[in-house]
Design a protein around this motif. Structure first.
Motif, PDB file in Angstrom:
ATOM      1  N   ASN A 148       0.839  -1.219   0.000  1.00 55.29           N
ATOM      2  CA  ASN A 148       0.000   0.000   0.000  1.00 55.29           C
ATOM      3  C   ASN A 148       0.860   1.249   0.000  1.00 55.29           C
ATOM      4  OD1 ASN A 148      -2.596  -0.971   0.009  1.00 55.29           O
ATOM      5  ND2 ASN A 148      -2.652  -1.223   2.239  1.00 55.29           N
ATOM      6  N   LYS A 149       1.947   1.215   0.798  1.00 50.84           N
ATOM      7  CA  LYS A 149       2.727   2.438   1.004  1.00 50.84           C
ATOM      8  C   LYS A 149       4.209   2.122   1.166  1.00 50.84           C
ATOM      9  CE  LYS A 149       2.905   6.533   3.964  1.00 50.84           C
ATOM     10  NZ  LYS A 149       2.155   7.633   3.370  1.00 50.84           N
ATOM     11  N   ILE A 150       5.043   2.984   0.566  1.00 53.26           N
ATOM     12  CA  ILE A 150       6.500   2.870   0.680  1.00 53.26           C
ATOM     13  C   ILE A 150       7.024   4.204   1.206  1.00 53.26           C
ATOM     14  CG2 ILE A 150       8.677   2.584  -0.606  1.00 53.26           C
ATOM     15  CD1 ILE A 150       7.045   1.203  -2.858  1.00 53.26           C
ATOM     16  N   VAL A 151       7.801   4.156   2.298  1.00 49.31           N
ATOM     17  CA  VAL A 151       8.514   5.361   2.746  1.00 49.31           C
ATOM     18  C   VAL A 151      10.002   5.021   2.634  1.00 49.31           C
ATOM     19  CG1 VAL A 151       8.931   7.013   4.614  1.00 49.31           C
ATOM     20  CG2 VAL A 151       6.652   6.010   4.321  1.00 49.31           C
ATOM     21  N   VAL A 152      10.711   5.731   1.776  1.00 50.43           N
ATOM     22  CA  VAL A 152      12.113   5.375   1.516  1.00 50.43           C
ATOM     23  C   VAL A 152      13.022   6.582   1.696  1.00 50.43           C
ATOM     24  CG1 VAL A 152      11.702   5.662  -0.996  1.00 50.43           C
ATOM     25  CG2 VAL A 152      13.732   4.435  -0.222  1.00 50.43           C
ATOM     26  N   SER A 153      14.164   6.360   2.357  1.00 47.34           N
ATOM     27  CA  SER A 153      15.233   7.367   2.415  1.00 47.34           C
ATOM     28  C   SER A 153      16.453   6.746   1.772  1.00 47.34           C
ATOM     29  CB  SER A 153      15.568   7.748   3.850  1.00 47.34           C
ATOM     30  OG  SER A 153      14.447   8.351   4.437  1.00 47.34           O
ATOM     31  N   THR A 154      17.121   7.495   0.900  1.00 42.53           N
ATOM     32  CA  THR A 154      18.281   6.927   0.212  1.00 42.53           C
ATOM     33  C   THR A 154      19.582   7.519   0.741  1.00 42.53           C
ATOM     34  OG1 THR A 154      18.402   8.591  -1.533  1.00 42.53           O
ATOM     35  CG2 THR A 154      16.918   6.733  -1.915  1.00 42.53           C
ATOM     36  N   TYR A 155      20.652   6.763   0.546  1.00 42.91           N
ATOM     37  CA  TYR A 155      22.009   7.173   0.917  1.00 42.91           C
ATOM     38  C   TYR A 155      22.833   6.919  -0.345  1.00 42.91           C
ATOM     39  CZ  TYR A 155      20.000   6.311   5.574  1.00 42.91           C
ATOM     40  OH  TYR A 155      19.195   6.308   6.685  1.00 42.91           O
ATOM     41  N   GLN A 156      22.957   7.933  -1.215  1.00 44.27           N
ATOM     42  CA  GLN A 156      23.435   7.688  -2.578  1.00 44.27           C
ATOM     43  C   GLN A 156      24.894   8.095  -2.785  1.00 44.27           C
ATOM     44  OE1 GLN A 156      19.012   8.729  -4.282  1.00 44.27           O
ATOM     45  NE2 GLN A 156      20.627   8.721  -5.797  1.00 44.27           N
ATOM     46  N   ALA A 157      25.593   7.210  -3.507  1.00 46.35           N
ATOM     47  CA  ALA A 157      27.020   7.405  -3.785  1.00 46.35           C
ATOM     48  C   ALA A 157      27.234   8.520  -4.813  1.00 46.35           C
ATOM     49  CB  ALA A 157      27.609   6.110  -4.321  1.00 46.35           C
ATOM     50  N   VAL A 158      28.391   9.149  -4.760  1.00 46.48           N
ATOM     51  CA  VAL A 158      28.688  10.262  -5.669  1.00 46.48           C
ATOM     52  C   VAL A 158      28.853   9.815  -7.122  1.00 46.48           C
ATOM     53  CG1 VAL A 158      29.751  11.691  -3.867  1.00 46.48           C
ATOM     54  CG2 VAL A 158      31.191  10.168  -5.243  1.00 46.48           C
ATOM     55  N   ILE A 242      13.974   1.413   3.883  1.00 47.08           N
ATOM     56  CA  ILE A 242      12.620   1.344   3.312  1.00 47.08           C
ATOM     57  C   ILE A 242      11.626   0.844   4.367  1.00 47.08           C
ATOM     58  CG2 ILE A 242      11.186   0.334   1.493  1.00 47.08           C
ATOM     59  CD1 ILE A 242      13.683  -0.036  -0.200  1.00 47.08           C
ATOM     60  N   TYR A 243      10.531   1.582   4.524  1.00 44.02           N
ATOM     61  CA  TYR A 243       9.408   1.179   5.382  1.00 44.02           C
ATOM     62  C   TYR A 243       8.232   0.855   4.476  1.00 44.02           C
ATOM     63  CZ  TYR A 243       5.252   1.932   8.299  1.00 44.02           C
ATOM     64  OH  TYR A 243       4.039   1.803   8.930  1.00 44.02           O
ATOM     65  N   LEU A 244       7.622  -0.314   4.689  1.00 45.95           N
ATOM     66  CA  LEU A 244       6.543  -0.768   3.796  1.00 45.95           C
ATOM     67  C   LEU A 244       5.276  -1.081   4.569  1.00 45.95           C
ATOM     68  CD1 LEU A 244       8.676  -3.434   1.929  1.00 45.95           C
ATOM     69  CD2 LEU A 244       7.872  -1.275   0.958  1.00 45.95           C
ATOM     70  N   GLU A 245       4.146  -0.631   4.052  1.00 38.03           N
ATOM     71  CA  GLU A 245       2.846  -1.047   4.598  1.00 38.03           C
ATOM     72  C   GLU A 245       2.153  -1.911   3.545  1.00 38.03           C
ATOM     73  OE1 GLU A 245       2.034   2.866   7.415  1.00 38.03           O
ATOM     74  OE2 GLU A 245       0.652   2.448   5.764  1.00 38.03           O
ATOM     75  N   PHE A 246       1.691  -3.099   3.999  1.00 33.10           N
ATOM     76  CA  PHE A 246       1.102  -4.073   3.069  1.00 33.10           C
ATOM     77  C   PHE A 246      -0.406  -4.200   3.254  1.00 33.10           C
ATOM     78  CE2 PHE A 246       5.497  -5.542   3.747  1.00 33.10           C
ATOM     79  CZ  PHE A 246       5.914  -5.697   2.435  1.00 33.10           C
ATOM     80  N   LYS A 247      -1.039  -4.818   2.276  1.00 31.05           N
ATOM     81  CA  LYS A 247      -2.468  -5.152   2.388  1.00 31.05           C
ATOM     82  C   LYS A 247      -2.638  -6.340   3.346  1.00 31.05           C
ATOM     83  CE  LYS A 247      -4.004  -3.627  -2.211  1.00 31.05           C
ATOM     84  NZ  LYS A 247      -2.916  -2.714  -2.455  1.00 31.05           N
ATOM     85  N   GLU A 248      -1.703  -7.302   3.209  1.00 33.81           N
ATOM     86  CA  GLU A 248      -1.771  -8.500   4.057  1.00 33.81           C
ATOM     87  C   GLU A 248      -0.603  -8.514   5.025  1.00 33.81           C
ATOM     88  OE1 GLU A 248      -2.121 -12.377   2.244  1.00 33.81           O
ATOM     89  OE2 GLU A 248      -3.188 -11.409   0.580  1.00 33.81           O
ATOM     90  N   LYS A 301       0.983  -4.900   9.825  1.00 32.21           N
ATOM     91  CA  LYS A 301       1.067  -5.077   8.368  1.00 32.21           C
ATOM     92  C   LYS A 301       2.239  -4.295   7.766  1.00 32.21           C
ATOM     93  CE  LYS A 301      -3.751  -6.146   7.545  1.00 32.21           C
ATOM     94  NZ  LYS A 301      -5.006  -5.703   6.925  1.00 32.21           N
ATOM     95  N   ALA A 302       3.183  -3.877   8.613  1.00 30.32           N
ATOM     96  CA  ALA A 302       4.295  -3.067   8.094  1.00 30.32           C
ATOM     97  C   ALA A 302       5.627  -3.686   8.475  1.00 30.32           C
ATOM     98  CB  ALA A 302       4.197  -1.649   8.643  1.00 30.32           C
ATOM     99  N   LEU A 303       6.622  -3.480   7.618  1.00 33.06           N
ATOM    100  CA  LEU A 303       7.981  -3.868   7.993  1.00 33.06           C
ATOM    101  C   LEU A 303       9.001  -2.926   7.384  1.00 33.06           C
ATOM    102  CD1 LEU A 303       9.352  -5.590   5.422  1.00 33.06           C
ATOM    103  CD2 LEU A 303       8.112  -7.455   6.464  1.00 33.06           C
ATOM    104  N   SER A 304      10.233  -3.005   7.926  1.00 33.41           N
ATOM    105  CA  SER A 304      11.319  -2.167   7.438  1.00 33.41           C
ATOM    106  C   SER A 304      12.413  -3.063   6.894  1.00 33.41           C
ATOM    107  CB  SER A 304      11.907  -1.337   8.583  1.00 33.41           C
ATOM    108  OG  SER A 304      10.979  -0.358   8.980  1.00 33.41           O
ATOM    109  N   LEU A 305      13.153  -2.550   5.932  1.00 38.85           N
ATOM    110  CA  LEU A 305      14.338  -3.262   5.462  1.00 38.85           C
ATOM    111  C   LEU A 305      15.361  -2.285   4.899  1.00 38.85           C
ATOM    112  CD1 LEU A 305      13.306  -3.301   2.335  1.00 38.85           C
ATOM    113  CD2 LEU A 305      12.383  -5.505   2.952  1.00 38.85           C
ATOM    114  N   TRP A 306      16.549  -2.830   4.602  1.00 37.81           N
ATOM    115  CA  TRP A 306      17.700  -2.055   4.170  1.00 37.81           C
ATOM    116  C   TRP A 306      18.189  -2.675   2.866  1.00 37.81           C
ATOM    117  CZ3 TRP A 306      20.406   2.202   5.008  1.00 37.81           C
ATOM    118  CH2 TRP A 306      21.793   2.245   4.795  1.00 37.81           C
TER     119      TRP A 306
END
Ligand code: A2P
Length: 332
Positions: A148-158, A242-248, A301-306
């Motif tokens: 349903n929803k993605i909240v993402v923060s990035t740490y990006q290389a030059v 990344i934080y994710l909210e799922f339907k299931e 219904k939510a989890l985080s990952l890297w």
């Protein structure tokens, strides 16, 4: 018979990787041609024992016959030259953002939506580096639980900003007075929450790419995506929280199994052994690495990952070459 391939922007950070990866993955290349601006036309390099001379990019040369043209010379070059090449019957795999959201142009991460290439000829868009690795990791979870929803923060290389940004970070690491040329702030010993230009809504263009490219690749524009993209003083490898909210409701053990079996994904997730992916270790590999998989404390219904991947390889050159491989497999 082997393929005739042209690399446009062959002297840049991604273009050089494209040439390297064509070699590494044993793509049957009969003829390789390299194009760049007048700044580096005439330079020479070795490709499988043959000396290749960098040629000046012109409209005329794009009208010649190639099996594939891989573009990574910036949006302006793609805007002007990719349609000329496609009009002449060539297949263009374009790494710039120029054509990604154009209707009818496939935007492809081969592990996720190779089907978009079936029967297609013309310009194919390679997604944004941060979007690619996020899609490789999230598509299998979306399939199983529905995101349903993605909240993402990035740490990006030059290296994502090209060769000159690598030079700027190296320069600033050695010399405190080295000027800011590529970035609006000093990048050494700092982090900058600003990638690409700001839009009126307060998000940057890089952040909006992550929103709309996700919708196009997953063919689902109902997914809510909130991105914050940040440049950090790392040379190679983008990381994403990344934080994710799922339907299931997801099950962590099953999530790990799904990801471990997903194409292009490697799970590195043993926090008690200090095992999680970091860009320094992931650099120079082609997979997308996932760790720190954990359920949210408040929402079942939510989890985080890297998620970590090499931005020049899976985030750009490898993905482009995999598109060529996918097209070739379909033509067999
Ligand atoms: P050149 O070496 O001639 O400047 P990066 O992303 O690392 O900065 O690399 C950009 C790549 O795109 C380089 O190969 C660069 O070639 C190429 N390029 C940039 N502008 C043009 C242009 N107008 N025509 C052809 N190639 C270009």
């Amino acid at each position: 018979m082997g393929l005739s391939i042209g690399v446009v922007g062959a002297t840049g950070a991604v273009g050089r990787k494209m040439v390297e990866i064509l070699k590494e993955r044993n793509i049957p290349v009969d003829s390789l041609r390299a194009f760049a601006s007048e700044r580096s036309a005439g330079e020479k390099f070795d490709f499988n024992g043959k000396e290749i001379t960098v040629e000046l990019l012109t409209e005329e040369v794009m009208k010649e016959k190639f099996d594939y043209l891989l573009f990574s010379a910036g949006g302006g070059v793609s805007e002007k030259f990719a349609p000329i090449a496609a009009e002449a019957g060539n297949i263009v795999v374009d790494n710039s953002s120029q054509w990604r959201m154009t209707e009818g142009i496939p935007l492809v991460v081969p592990e996720v939506n190779a089907h978009a290439l079936e029967g297609y000829k013309g310009i194919i868009a390679n997604p944004n580096c941060s979007t690619i690795q996020m899609m490789v990791a999230l598509a299998p979870l979306h399939k199983r639980y529905g995101i349903n929803k993605i909240v993402v923060s990035t740490y990006q290389a030059v290296s994502g900003s090209g060769h000159k940004a690598i030079v700027e970070l190296e320069g600033q690491m050695k010399d405190e007075s080295y000027p800011n040329k590529v970035y609006p702030r000093r990048i050494a010993a700092n982090c900058i929450p600003h990638i690409d230009v700001f839009n009126d809504n307060g998000f940057t263009k890089e952040e909006l790419k992550m929103v709309y490219e996700t919708h196009k690749i997953l063919e689902d524009s109902n997914i809510e995506v909130n991105a914050t993209t940040v440049r950090i003083p790392v040379f190679y490898g983008h990381s994403e929280s990344i934080y994710l909210e799922f339907k299931e409701e997801p099950d962590v053990k099953e999530v790990k199994e799904i990801l471990a079996n997903a194409p292009g994904v490697v799970v590195v997730d043993n926090p008690e052994q200090n095992e999680y992916p970091t860009p320094l270790e992931v650099a120079n590999t082609d997979d997308t690495y996932v760790g720190r998989i954990r359920k949210d404390l408040f929402n079942a219904k939510a989890l985080s990952l890297w998620v970590v991947a090499d931005n020049l390889r899976k985030g750009a050159a490898t993905n482009a070459v995999q598109i060529v491989e996918a097209m070739e497999n379909m033509n067999k």
